[in-house]
Design an enzyme around this catalytic site. Structure first.
Site, PDB file in Angstrom:
ATOM      1  N   ARG A  58      -2.816  -0.759  46.922  1.00 23.12           N
ATOM      2  CA  ARG A  58      -2.660   0.520  48.765  1.00 23.12           C
ATOM      3  C   ARG A  58      -2.019   1.702  48.313  1.00 23.12           C
ATOM      4  O   ARG A  58      -1.014   1.999  47.600  1.00 23.12           O
ATOM      5  CB  ARG A  58      -1.712  -0.532  49.199  1.00 23.12           C
ATOM      6  CG  ARG A  58      -0.132  -0.541  49.272  1.00 23.12           C
ATOM      7  CD  ARG A  58       0.616   0.259  49.589  1.00 23.12           C
ATOM      8  NE  ARG A  58       2.557  -0.052  49.481  1.00 23.12           N
ATOM      9  CZ  ARG A  58       2.168   0.538  48.592  1.00 23.12           C
ATOM     10  NH1 ARG A  58       1.845   1.585  48.044  1.00 23.12           N
ATOM     11  NH2 ARG A  58       3.855   1.034  47.609  1.00 23.12           N
ATOM     12  N   ASP A  67      10.162  -0.884  56.169  1.00 24.43           N
ATOM     13  CA  ASP A  67       9.842  -2.165  56.722  1.00 24.43           C
ATOM     14  C   ASP A  67      10.361  -3.154  55.967  1.00 24.43           C
ATOM     15  O   ASP A  67      10.895  -4.129  56.854  1.00 24.43           O
ATOM     16  CB  ASP A  67       7.858  -2.598  54.902  1.00 24.43           C
ATOM     17  CG  ASP A  67       8.509  -2.708  53.614  1.00 24.43           C
ATOM     18  OD1 ASP A  67       8.932  -1.873  53.746  1.00 24.43           O
ATOM     19  OD2 ASP A  67       7.967  -3.137  52.985  1.00 24.43           O
ATOM     20  N   GLY A 159       3.245   3.298  41.827  1.00 24.51           N
ATOM     21  CA  GLY A 159       3.220   3.248  43.522  1.00 24.51           C
ATOM     22  C   GLY A 159       2.635   2.964  44.716  1.00 24.51           C
ATOM     23  O   GLY A 159       2.408   2.519  45.309  1.00 24.51           O
ATOM     24  N   SER A 161       1.363  -0.341  44.532  1.00 22.01           N
ATOM     25  CA  SER A 161       1.049  -1.726  44.433  1.00 22.01           C
ATOM     26  C   SER A 161       0.773  -2.369  43.634  1.00 22.01           C
ATOM     27  O   SER A 161      -0.234  -3.533  43.667  1.00 22.01           O
ATOM     28  CB  SER A 161       0.791  -1.917  46.019  1.00 22.01           C
ATOM     29  OG  SER A 161       2.073  -2.848  46.626  1.00 22.01           O
ATOM     30  N   ASP A 206       3.404  -4.510  51.275  1.00 22.23           N
ATOM     31  CA  ASP A 206       2.423  -4.276  50.135  1.00 22.23           C
ATOM     32  C   ASP A 206       1.426  -5.995  50.168  1.00 22.23           C
ATOM     33  O   ASP A 206       0.499  -5.443  50.456  1.00 22.23           O
ATOM     34  CB  ASP A 206       2.865  -4.178  48.347  1.00 22.23           C
ATOM     35  CG  ASP A 206       3.803  -3.822  48.872  1.00 22.23           C
ATOM     36  OD1 ASP A 206       3.350  -1.842  49.093  1.00 22.23           O
ATOM     37  OD2 ASP A 206       4.804  -3.508  48.139  1.00 22.23           O
ATOM     38  N   ASN A 249       8.886   0.720  37.752  1.00 21.32           N
ATOM     39  CA  ASN A 249       8.998  -0.829  37.444  1.00 21.32           C
ATOM     40  C   ASN A 249      10.270  -0.927  38.350  1.00 21.32           C
ATOM     41  O   ASN A 249      11.081  -0.525  38.208  1.00 21.32           O
ATOM     42  CB  ASN A 249       9.244  -1.148  36.390  1.00 21.32           C
ATOM     43  CG  ASN A 249       8.842  -2.900  36.784  1.00 21.32           C
ATOM     44  OD1 ASN A 249       9.196  -3.840  37.454  1.00 21.32           O
ATOM     45  ND2 ASN A 249       8.102  -2.891  35.819  1.00 21.32           N
ATOM     46  N   LYS A 250      10.150  -1.054  39.954  1.00 25.40           N
ATOM     47  CA  LYS A 250      10.717  -1.911  40.581  1.00 25.40           C
ATOM     48  C   LYS A 250      11.854  -2.921  40.366  1.00 25.40           C
ATOM     49  O   LYS A 250      12.978  -2.522  40.371  1.00 25.40           O
ATOM     50  CB  LYS A 250      10.527  -2.039  41.805  1.00 25.40           C
ATOM     51  CG  LYS A 250       9.774  -1.021  43.151  1.00 25.40           C
ATOM     52  CD  LYS A 250       9.452  -1.273  44.340  1.00 25.40           C
ATOM     53  CE  LYS A 250       7.322  -2.812  44.248  1.00 25.40           C
ATOM     54  NZ  LYS A 250       7.411  -2.696  45.627  1.00 25.40           N
TER      55      LYS A 250
END
Length: 463
Positions: A58, A67, A159, A161, A206, A249-250
Site C-alpha cells: 500500500r 492509526d 514504507g 508495507s 496496513d 525495518n520497523k
C-alpha cells in the site's frame, strides 16, 4: 467452510498479462511471474500448488503515524504484492521457501507452539505471525501441513508495507489451508494484532487496506469499529512512488515504537490536565472523544498543557502520580525501556494536525472543486513538513527526494509509511508525468513507478 469473498477462479491468458476473476474484478499480473512461481514450487516440492494467495502493498496518501492513535487514514493498495503458491498435505510441517535467494528456507512443526523471535526479525517470522494469528483465533491444536513458496514485488523496508503484506498473505492462506471462514474485516483485525508478535505496535492501517482495498478507489480507513469508505481521487493527476534507497525495518529498530510510546504518554498528560481518568486512556483520539473537543481545540490544548522541551521520566511520573516501575511496565514497550527523554508536545501536535488534514483531503475529493489537485497537493506538503519537523520521522535523503519531486513538477510530495527511509509519494498532474519520470529517472532512484488504486488480498484457484 472457506472465505468466499477472498476466493476467485483463475484464468490465465497467454496473450495478455491479465487474470480475469469470477467477481468481474481485474488484477494485473505478469504472466511469467506466476509461471516462474509455479515452476519453482514444482521443482522444490515435486507437486503442483493447490492454490495461490496474494496480498498487496500500500501507499498511504495522507495520515501518517495516526492509526495507532485512533485516527482515520487514507491509503490505497498498489499493484506490487506478496504472492504465495501453496499445497496442503499431511506432512505435519509447514515448509517455507522464497524465490529471493537472500531469504533462506524454513520449516516448522505443526505440533509445536509457534515461536517468533522479535529480536531477530527474519522474513519467515513475519510469515509465522499470520499462521499463529489464525491458529490462535480458531484454537487449532494442529495446523494442516503446508508447503509454500513466497514471491514478492514490494521493495522491502521501503514504507510500502511489504512486511504487513506478508503477514496478511500468510494469514489468508493459513485460513484457506485449514478450511476456516473469516470476513475481510476480521482478517484485517487479526493480522494487525498478530504482527505485534514481531514487536511492532502498529495501528492497523496496513492490514486494513490490504484486505479492504478495491480496484480504482482509495479508502478512508476508520477504526473502532473498523470500516473503509471509498475515496474517489481527482482526474487529471496520478500518484508516483519513488524510493530514497534508505531501508528502514520497523521491527529491527525502536524508532517506530518510541513514537507510539510518546503519543501514549501525551494522551495521559492531556487527560490528567483536564481531570480525566488517565489510567484507561491510551490513544490521543480517546482523549479528544472524552473531552468532546474538536481537533482545533485539541491543538490549542496541546499548546496550553504540554511544553515543547523534552520531558524526563521523573517529570512524567510526578505529573501522572506513578512510580518509575509503573512507568516502565505500563507505558514503555520492550524495545523502548532505554528512553530517558520524550517529546510530547511535538508528537501530539503532529497527530491532531495530521488527523485534520486527512478529513480535509477526503472533503476535497468528495466536493471536487476546480482547484482540487492544488489543494490536495498542499495538504500533502503540509503533511511532510509535519512528519519532518514535529514527528521527526523523515531523514535527509527523504527530504531531498521530496524537494526533487516538487521541482520536477509534483504539486504535492511527502514521505509515506513509517519514514526514516523508504519512499515518497508525489501527486503529479497528468500532463507533467512524462517529464517528471524523466527527471526522476535521471536521479537513478529505485522503485520509481506510477500507481493506481489496486485490489485487495485474495485466494486464486487455477481452473
Amino acid at each position: 467452510m472457506r472465505g468466499e469473498k477472498q476466493r476467485h477462479s483463475l484464468v490465465v491468458t497467454e496473450v495478455e498479462s491479465v487474470y480475469h476473476l469470477s467477481d468481474n474484478s481485474l488484477i494485473v499480473f505478469v504472466i511469467y511471474r506466476l509461471k516462474n512461481l509455479k515452476n519453482t514450487f514444482e521443482t522444490k516440492y515435486g507437486e503442483s500448488p493447490l492454490f495461490y494467495a496474494c496480498a498487496p502493498g500500500r501507499v498511504n496518501l495522507i495520515g501518517e503515524h495516526i492509526d495507532y492513535c485512533g485516527y482515520s487514514v487514507l491509503p490505497m493498495a498498489i499493484e506490487q504484492n506478496i504472492l504465495a503458491a501453496v499445497s496442503v498435505n499431511n506432512s505435519g510441517t509447514i515448509q517455507l521457501a522464497n524465490t529471493n535467494p537472500l531469504y533462506k528456507d524454513f520449516t516448522v512443526s505443526c505440533s509445536e507452539d509457534i515461536a517468533i523471535d522479535r529480536d531477530n526479525p527474519k522474513w519467515f517470522y513475519y510469515f509465522l505471525c499470520g499462521v499463529k494469528g489464525i491458529q490462535e483465533t480458531f484454537g487449532i491444536p494442529r495446523l494442516a501441513g503446508m508447503s509454500c513458496v513466497v514471491d514478492g514485488t514490494i521493495p522491502p523496508s521501503s514504507g510500502l508495507s511489504s512486511s504487513s503484506a506478508l503477514v496478511c498473505c500468510s494469514g489468508l492462506l493459513t485460513m484457506e489451508a485449514n478450511q476456516k471462514l473469516l470476513s475481510n474485516v476480521a482478517l484485517a483485525e487479526i493480522c494487525a494484532k498478530c504482527e505485534r508478535y514481531i514487536g511492532t505496535e502498529g495501528g492497523g492501517m496496513d492490514q486494513s487496506i490490504s484486505f479492504l482495498a478495491e480496484r480504482g478507489t482509495a479508502k478512508l480507513i476508520e477504526f473502532q469499529p473498523l470500516r473503509a469508505t471509498d475515496v474517489k481521487l481527482p482526474d487529471g493527476a496520478v500518484f508516483v512512488i519513488s524510493n530514497c534507497c534508505v531501508e528502514m525495518n520497523k521491527a529491527a529498530t525502536s524508532h517506530y515504537n518510541i513514537r507510539v510510546v510518546e503519543c501514549r504518554i501525551a494522551t495521559k498528560m492531556l487527560a490528567k490536565a483536564r481531570g480525566l481518568e488517565s489510567s484507561r486512556l491510551l490513544k490521543l483520539a480517546q482523549a479528544q472523544r472524552e473531552l468532546k473537543a474538536s481537533l482545533e481545540e485539541m491543538l490549542t490544548l496541546v499548546d496550553e498543557v504540554l511544553h515543547p522541551e523534552p520531558y524526563s521520566r521523573e517529570e512524567i511520573c510526578k505529573v501522572l502520580g506513578i512510580t518509575s516501575e509503573q512507568f516502565s511496565t505500563d507505558l514503555l514497550s520492550a524495545n523502548t525501556q532505554h528512553m530517558m527523554q520524550f517529546w510530547l508536545h511535538q508528537r501530539a501536535k503532529h497527530v491532531y494536525g495530521e488527523a485534520a488534514r486527512v478529513l480535509q483531503f477526503k472533503s476535497v475529493c468528495d466536493s471536487e472543486p476546480a482547484e482540487s489537485i492544488q489543494l490536495l497537493g498542499e495538504l500533502m506538503n503540509q503533511s511532510h513538513a509535519s512528519c519532518r519537523d514535529l514527528y521527526e520521522c523523515s531523514c535527509p535523503e527523504l527530504d531531498q527526494l521530496v524537494d526533487i519531486c516538487l521541482k520536477a513538477g509534483a504539486v504535492g510530495s511527502r514521505l509515506t509509511g513509517a519514514g526514516w527511509g523508504g519512499c515518497a509519494v508525489s501527486m503529479v498532474p497528468t500532463e507533467k508525468v512524462e517529464s517528471f519520470l524523466q527527471a526522476e529517472a535521471a536521479m537513478e532512484k529505485q522503485s520509481l513507478f506510477v500507481s493506481k488504486p489496486g485490489g485487495g488480498a485474495a485466494i486464486f484457484l487455477e481452473e
